[in-house]
Every structure is written in C-alpha cells, then in structure tokens.
Design a protein around this motif. Structure first.
Motif, PDB file in Angstrom:
ATOM      1  N   GLY A 149       0.819  -1.212   0.000  1.00 36.99           N
ATOM      2  CA  GLY A 149       0.000   0.000   0.000  1.00 36.99           C
ATOM      3  C   GLY A 149       0.854   1.264   0.000  1.00 36.99           C
ATOM      4  O   GLY A 149       2.086   1.219   0.155  1.00 36.99           O
ATOM      5  N   SER A 208       0.580   3.360   2.250  1.00 39.65           N
ATOM      6  CA  SER A 208       0.974   3.516   3.662  1.00 39.65           C
ATOM      7  C   SER A 208       2.374   2.948   3.863  1.00 39.65           C
ATOM      8  O   SER A 208       3.221   3.561   4.528  1.00 39.65           O
ATOM      9  CB  SER A 208      -0.002   2.790   4.587  1.00 39.65           C
ATOM     10  OG  SER A 208      -1.311   3.215   4.347  1.00 39.65           O
ATOM     11  N   LEU A 220       4.855   5.300   2.395  1.00 36.34           N
ATOM     12  CA  LEU A 220       5.120   6.451   3.274  1.00 36.34           C
ATOM     13  C   LEU A 220       6.058   6.050   4.408  1.00 36.34           C
ATOM     14  O   LEU A 220       6.988   6.776   4.761  1.00 36.34           O
ATOM     15  CB  LEU A 220       3.804   6.986   3.856  1.00 36.34           C
ATOM     16  CG  LEU A 220       3.006   7.884   2.921  1.00 36.34           C
ATOM     17  CD1 LEU A 220       1.566   8.016   3.383  1.00 36.34           C
ATOM     18  CD2 LEU A 220       3.668   9.263   2.815  1.00 36.34           C
ATOM     19  N   TYR A 266       0.724  10.484   8.413  1.00 37.57           N
ATOM     20  CA  TYR A 266       2.038  11.155   8.466  1.00 37.57           C
ATOM     21  C   TYR A 266       2.505  11.291   9.930  1.00 37.57           C
ATOM     22  O   TYR A 266       3.647  10.997  10.265  1.00 37.57           O
ATOM     23  CB  TYR A 266       1.982  12.550   7.829  1.00 37.57           C
ATOM     24  CG  TYR A 266       1.408  12.602   6.431  1.00 37.57           C
ATOM     25  CD1 TYR A 266       1.625  11.567   5.525  1.00 37.57           C
ATOM     26  CD2 TYR A 266       0.637  13.683   6.006  1.00 37.57           C
ATOM     27  CE1 TYR A 266       1.092  11.605   4.246  1.00 37.57           C
ATOM     28  CE2 TYR A 266       0.105  13.739   4.721  1.00 37.57           C
ATOM     29  CZ  TYR A 266       0.338  12.694   3.853  1.00 37.57           C
ATOM     30  OH  TYR A 266      -0.195  12.738   2.585  1.00 37.57           O
ATOM     31  N   ASN A 282       1.351  16.844  -0.008  1.00 33.88           N
ATOM     32  CA  ASN A 282       0.303  15.939  -0.490  1.00 33.88           C
ATOM     33  C   ASN A 282      -0.553  16.667  -1.527  1.00 33.88           C
ATOM     34  O   ASN A 282      -1.220  17.639  -1.218  1.00 33.88           O
ATOM     35  CB  ASN A 282      -0.562  15.508   0.707  1.00 33.88           C
ATOM     36  CG  ASN A 282      -1.742  14.635   0.310  1.00 33.88           C
ATOM     37  OD1 ASN A 282      -2.789  14.661   0.969  1.00 33.88           O
ATOM     38  ND2 ASN A 282      -1.605  13.855  -0.718  1.00 33.88           N
ATOM     39  N   ASP A 337       3.330  12.927  -1.718  1.00 34.90           N
ATOM     40  CA  ASP A 337       2.262  11.929  -1.686  1.00 34.90           C
ATOM     41  C   ASP A 337       1.278  12.287  -2.795  1.00 34.90           C
ATOM     42  O   ASP A 337       0.489  13.222  -2.677  1.00 34.90           O
ATOM     43  CB  ASP A 337       1.586  11.937  -0.306  1.00 34.90           C
ATOM     44  CG  ASP A 337       0.508  10.867  -0.192  1.00 34.90           C
ATOM     45  OD1 ASP A 337       0.105  10.307  -1.230  1.00 34.90           O
ATOM     46  OD2 ASP A 337       0.056  10.595   0.944  1.00 34.90           O
ATOM     47  N   ILE A 377      -0.935  10.050  -4.312  1.00 34.86           N
ATOM     48  CA  ILE A 377      -1.784   8.872  -4.519  1.00 34.86           C
ATOM     49  C   ILE A 377      -3.074   9.194  -5.284  1.00 34.86           C
ATOM     50  O   ILE A 377      -3.647   8.340  -5.935  1.00 34.86           O
ATOM     51  CB  ILE A 377      -2.075   8.137  -3.188  1.00 34.86           C
ATOM     52  CG1 ILE A 377      -2.736   6.795  -3.492  1.00 34.86           C
ATOM     53  CG2 ILE A 377      -2.907   8.974  -2.236  1.00 34.86           C
ATOM     54  CD1 ILE A 377      -2.724   5.798  -2.407  1.00 34.86           C
ATOM     55  N   TYR A 378      -3.520  10.467  -5.244  1.00 37.47           N
ATOM     56  CA  TYR A 378      -4.747  10.845  -5.972  1.00 37.47           C
ATOM     57  C   TYR A 378      -4.432  11.494  -7.315  1.00 37.47           C
ATOM     58  O   TYR A 378      -5.241  12.247  -7.845  1.00 37.47           O
ATOM     59  CB  TYR A 378      -5.591  11.795  -5.109  1.00 37.47           C
ATOM     60  CG  TYR A 378      -6.063  11.156  -3.820  1.00 37.47           C
ATOM     61  CD1 TYR A 378      -7.154  10.289  -3.795  1.00 37.47           C
ATOM     62  CD2 TYR A 378      -5.394  11.390  -2.609  1.00 37.47           C
ATOM     63  CE1 TYR A 378      -7.568   9.689  -2.616  1.00 37.47           C
ATOM     64  CE2 TYR A 378      -5.805  10.789  -1.427  1.00 37.47           C
ATOM     65  CZ  TYR A 378      -6.887   9.939  -1.444  1.00 37.47           C
ATOM     66  OH  TYR A 378      -7.303   9.334  -0.280  1.00 37.47           O
ATOM     67  N   ALA A 419      -4.559   2.043  -4.741  1.00 33.12           N
ATOM     68  CA  ALA A 419      -5.753   2.142  -3.892  1.00 33.12           C
ATOM     69  C   ALA A 419      -6.841   3.053  -4.434  1.00 33.12           C
ATOM     70  O   ALA A 419      -8.019   2.684  -4.426  1.00 33.12           O
ATOM     71  CB  ALA A 419      -5.355   2.605  -2.498  1.00 33.12           C
ATOM     72  N   LYS A 420      -6.464   4.221  -4.913  1.00 32.59           N
ATOM     73  CA  LYS A 420      -7.479   5.225  -5.235  1.00 32.59           C
ATOM     74  C   LYS A 420      -7.763   5.298  -6.735  1.00 32.59           C
ATOM     75  O   LYS A 420      -8.912   5.233  -7.149  1.00 32.59           O
ATOM     76  CB  LYS A 420      -7.047   6.598  -4.707  1.00 32.59           C
ATOM     77  CG  LYS A 420      -6.572   6.586  -3.269  1.00 32.59           C
ATOM     78  CD  LYS A 420      -7.665   6.247  -2.264  1.00 32.59           C
ATOM     79  CE  LYS A 420      -7.094   6.136  -0.859  1.00 32.59           C
ATOM     80  NZ  LYS A 420      -8.085   6.058   0.190  1.00 32.59           N
TER      81      LYS A 420
HETATM   82  C1  LIG Z   1      -3.124  11.011   1.090  1.00 34.63           C
HETATM   83  C2  LIG Z   1      -3.057   9.536   1.309  1.00 34.63           C
HETATM   84  N1  LIG Z   1      -1.861   8.932   1.270  1.00 34.63           N
HETATM   85  C3  LIG Z   1      -1.735   7.611   1.477  1.00 34.63           C
HETATM   86  C4  LIG Z   1      -2.837   6.823   1.731  1.00 34.63           C
HETATM   87  C5  LIG Z   1      -2.648   5.353   2.017  1.00 34.63           C
HETATM   88  O1  LIG Z   1      -3.006   4.574   0.930  1.00 34.63           O
HETATM   89  P1  LIG Z   1      -3.025   2.974   1.010  1.00 34.63           P
HETATM   90  O2  LIG Z   1      -4.428   2.582   1.273  1.00 34.63           O
HETATM   91  O3  LIG Z   1      -2.555   2.528  -0.349  1.00 34.63           O
HETATM   92  O4  LIG Z   1      -2.113   2.558   2.069  1.00 34.63           O
HETATM   93  C6  LIG Z   1      -4.106   7.414   1.784  1.00 34.63           C
HETATM   94  C7  LIG Z   1      -5.287   6.600   2.098  1.00 34.63           C
HETATM   95  O5  LIG Z   1      -6.376   7.045   2.328  1.00 34.63           O
HETATM   96  C8  LIG Z   1      -4.227   8.808   1.562  1.00 34.63           C
HETATM   97  O6  LIG Z   1      -5.403   9.428   1.610  1.00 34.63           O
END
Ligand SMILES: Cc1ncc(COP(=O)(O)O)c(C=O)c1O
Length: 486
Positions: free
Chosen positions: A185, A187, A190, A214, A257, A289, A291-292, A321-322
C-alpha cells in the motif's frame, strides 16, 4: 571382609557427600528465592509486583504464592506464572487519532434512521465504483498459472517496477525500474520513504490539514512532526512563510500531499514551484504523496513534483488504492526522482527497508503492469467524472445551508466544510459530528482529526441518492440547531 569394610566406608563417605551436596543445593535454592523475592518486593526500586515501572525490561517469573514467609519456609518448588510482558516503547508511541476520535462518535442504541457513513476514504464500500474489468481478469488468469506464488526481489517484480517507471517517467525526469520500490500500500511507501530520510530526533514538515498517517509514522519513528499551515481561503495552499519558519538543521524533509486528503485541493504549478524553491534553498528533499494523481477535476491540472523539480530530490509515493479503486489489494510504490544522483544512499536505505518484510504481495504485483498500461482511459475518465459530479452536488447543497462553508475540491474524493460552531451551539467540530450522528445518523469525520478544527470532512464516493439524503439530514440538523433563526 576387608573388602566389605572398605565398601561400607566408601558407601558411608558417598552418603555424607550426598547429604552435603543436597544441603548445599537447598541453601542455594533458598538463596535464589531470597534474591527473587527481594527483586519482586514492592520496596525494590524497579520491581514491585503490581507497580512495576513501565520502563522495566525484566521479564523474570513471578511466584504464584503471595505470602513470602510460606515461600521461604517451604522446600517445595512453587508454581509460577509468566509476568505480564510490556510492549515496546516504539509500538506504544503509536496513537491513531482516528480511533481516539471516532470512538467518541457512537451510533445510538436505537438509531432513529439508517446510518449514512461519509467517513472512510474506502471507495469500495457502497459498491457503486467498481474497478476495471481487465485488472480482475488478469488477476484470475495469473492466479491460475501458479507462477506468482513465490517470493520475488524485495523491491518487487521487474515488470511491475518497469510499468511504474514507464507511467511516471517524463522527458525531464526519466525513470528506470531501479528507481521504483514496491510496497504494501501507499501507507507502506510512506513508512519506508520517511524512514529512509528521517533519523530519530530529526523533524519532518507535514501539512495541516493532512492525512493522519504522516503523524502516526513520525511518532512511531521518533521523528518530530512539525505541521505547516494550509489555509482554506487560499485553496488549502501551504503557508510558505510558516513552512520556512519551521525549518532548522534537524529538518529531514518536507512532505507535500497533492491532490490532498482531507482537502481535495489540487495545487497550481506556481505553488508547487514555490515549494520547490524553498526546499532547494534549504537543501531539503521532498516526499510527494501523489496517490490521488489520477482524480483531477475540470479547470485543474496535476503537476508531478518529480517532473517539475530541477534540483530538489523527490520521493514520490502512490499506489493502486485510489486511482484503480483497490485499497484492499495493498499495493503501493516509492519513486526516487534523483536527477543529480544525490539519493544513491537513500535508495540503498529504501532497498534495505523493503527487505524487512520482503516486499509487496507477488500475486497483486503481477497485475500492476496490466493496471497501469492496459486499463482503458475511459475507466479513469468515468471515475473522475463521477467523483466530480458528486463533489459539485455536495458543494451546491451545503453552500445553501446557513452556517456551513464548503471548500470546493479540485480532485480526490473528499470535501471539507467549515462550520459556524457558535451558531449551532457546538463547542467543537467533534461536538458537531457527534450530535449529527446521534440525531441524523450521518457520520462525518471531525476536522480536528486532520489538524483542521472547525471543519468536517465528507467522502464523495457514495452514490448520489445517499449523498442527497445525507445533505437533507445535515440541513434538517442545522436548521434545528440554528440559533440565528430562533
Ligand atoms: C493522502 C493519502 N496517502 C496515502 C494513503 C494510504 O493509501 P493505502 O491505502 O494505499 O495505504 C491514503 C489513504 O487514504 C491517503 O489518503
């Protein structure tokens, strides 16, 4: 006869030797008990049986019998039971604010209405946002081959890393599989990115409002978290003066982010360049970060920091994930953008960190290439369009409710609104969220959770009819508590 006498005297010597040894052993045992009892006595500085300091690491056994005199007098070995084992300090430093605050938001025993949860950023819960078919089909095929059941290189399969490198390379910032580290993930990404650059005792600049993990990772790693302010009135842009005031010689990195959780903010190229200029002035790397990255609404553009940066080394984190609606598959990545070869040691650190748990799930890694290279563009376009429609719908509805100030998001899957707390007779956003849940069964997350007191966060993923019902209930709640109209 002589032989018999000799045998008798030898036997007698043997017996007295035995007795001597036995008494020595008994004395020794008694001494051990005495020492143990002294150590276990409440008056011994570290070890009272019930008031032991949380810092002691002594895990010795504890007698079952509590009467010391009985124990000392007895020659039988007492039964023992294991002493309570203390958790390691690093583990106990972790506090998930989500739990602490959400535990205060209790669903009433006899709920007046069915619950509508707009709380958790899991896009799969309502079943209205399925993942792409090609990914599922490939996963099934790959599972059947039996080829992906073993271990792989701890940074991940070459093919999966090559796909991440290819889709995140630009002409200004070309990447190879050796720049990619697959993780459990985002996470996990990070955690290793922070661990690779921030030593115990250093500090990390993190956004407020910001994603709760974080701070959790900082606490776990004994890295000081320093929150830089992002203001709603500036589209949640970072206050650069404030950010700069937090930097000192122990600052390890700045975490940015974009697009943001919980804000949904998408930063302009100019703002990102300003952050880069600041980082460059202080010689700091950035953990980006992103991820979005794939969920960007009309009128906004996404700019990857790794692409914009000329001189600032960037560790970008992301995952499936997203953008692919697969949070449970736990597949993330760290991308090292390192044009000037200043991250070579950090990359070794990242490699070592992936070796701790031997990387991400291999079966899921086997579909990364399919997801990133073969998912039709229409899939991402449709997802973004749906989330944009939902965000605009919420924005419009909430804007019309006196005392609420929604902040229009530019992407991601969240929307924050500010609350005129006094007007609703609420002390805090937690209080507001609690009453809203109790009276209207709408669950939102208080902004305090994200370092944004006075706000709440909604998830925009649920189907429109649920969002409509939620807005209706929020309106009823606000009207009922509005002190201005009474
Ligand atoms: C900004 C952000 N970074 C990282 C993550 C973690 O993602 P993952 O579910 O892949 O661990 C999230 C999850 O909601 C998130 O909103």
């Amino acid at each position: 006869m002589e032989h018999e006498q000799h045998t008798m005297s030898a036997l007698s010597n043997f017996r007295s030797n035995l007795t001597l040894q036995f008494s020595l052993i008994t004395n020794l045992e008694n001494s051990i008990y005495k020492v143990k009892l002294a150590l276990l006595s409440p008056s011994f500085p570290l070890c009272g049986t019930h008031n032991r300091s949380a810092h002691t690491t002594d895990n010795s056994i504890m007698p079952l019998k509590t009467s010391t005199s009985t124990m000392l007098d007895s020659e039988t070995v007492p039964a023992v039971r294991p002493r309570k084992i203390r958790a390691a300090k690093a583990a106990m430093r972790i506090t998930n604010p989500l739990r602490d605050i959400v535990d205060q938001l209790k669903v009433p025993a006899n709920p007046p209405k069915p619950l509508i949860s707009l709380s958790i950023g899991d896009p799969t819960v309502f079943g209205n946002l399925p993942t792409a078919d090609n990914i599922i089909e490939r996963l099934v095929e790959n599972a059947q081959t039996g080829k992906y059941n073993g271990y792989c290189h701890s940074t991940g399969y070459e093919a999966a890393r090559a796909a991440v490198a290819r889709t995140h390379s630009t002409s200004r910032s070309p990447l190879t599989p050796s720049d990619i580290f697959l993780t459990s993930g985002c996470s996990g990404a990070l955690e290793i990115a922070i661990s690779a650059v921030a030593d115990e005792g250093s500090n990390l600049l993190i956004p407020a409002p910001g994603f709760t993990l974080y701070a959790v990772v900082c606490d776990y790693k004994n890295v000081e978290k320093r929150f830089y302010q992002c203001k709603a009135e500036n589209n949640w842009e970072a206050d650069l003066e404030h950010m700069e005031s937090l930097i000192d010689d122990k600052t390890a990195a700045i975490l940015v982010n974009n697009p943001g959780n919980p804000t949904g903010a998408v930063y302009s190229e100019k703002h990102l360049r300003d952050i880069l200029a600041l980082a460059e002035r202080y010689g700091l790397p950035i953990i980006a970060d992103e991820i979005y990255e794939g969920i960007i609404f009309k009128g906004h553009s996404f700019h990857a920091l790794g692409d914009l940066s000329d001189n600032v080394p960037i560790l970008t984190v992301g995952g499936l994930a997203k953008n692919y609606l697969l949070p449970g598959w736990r597949l993330g990545w760290v991308i090292a953008h390192d044009r000037h070869d200043v991250l070579s040691e950090v990359k070794i650190g990242l490699l070592k960190l992936t070796q701790v748990i031997l990387g991400a799930c291999t079966l899921i890694q086997s579909v990364v290439e399919e997801a990133l290279l073969n998912t039709p563009d229409t899939y991402s376009q449709q997802l973004t369009a749906t989330l944009e429609t939902h965000a605009s719908f919420l924005n419009e509805k909430l804007e019309k409710i006196g005392g609420l100030q929604p902040v229009t998001p530019g992407g991601a899957m969240y929307l924050m609104f500010g609350i005129d707390l006094q007007r609703f007779g609420c002390k805090t956003d937690i209080d507001f969220s609690k009453k809203l849940l109790e009276e209207e069964m709408v669950l939102v997350l208080p902004g305090t959770l994200f370092q944004a007191p006075g706000f709440v966060r909604l998830v925009t993923c649920p189907p429109l009819d649920k969002l409509e019902e939620a807005c209706e209930r929020i309106k009823l709640f606000c009207e009922r508590h509005d002190t201005k109209t009474k």
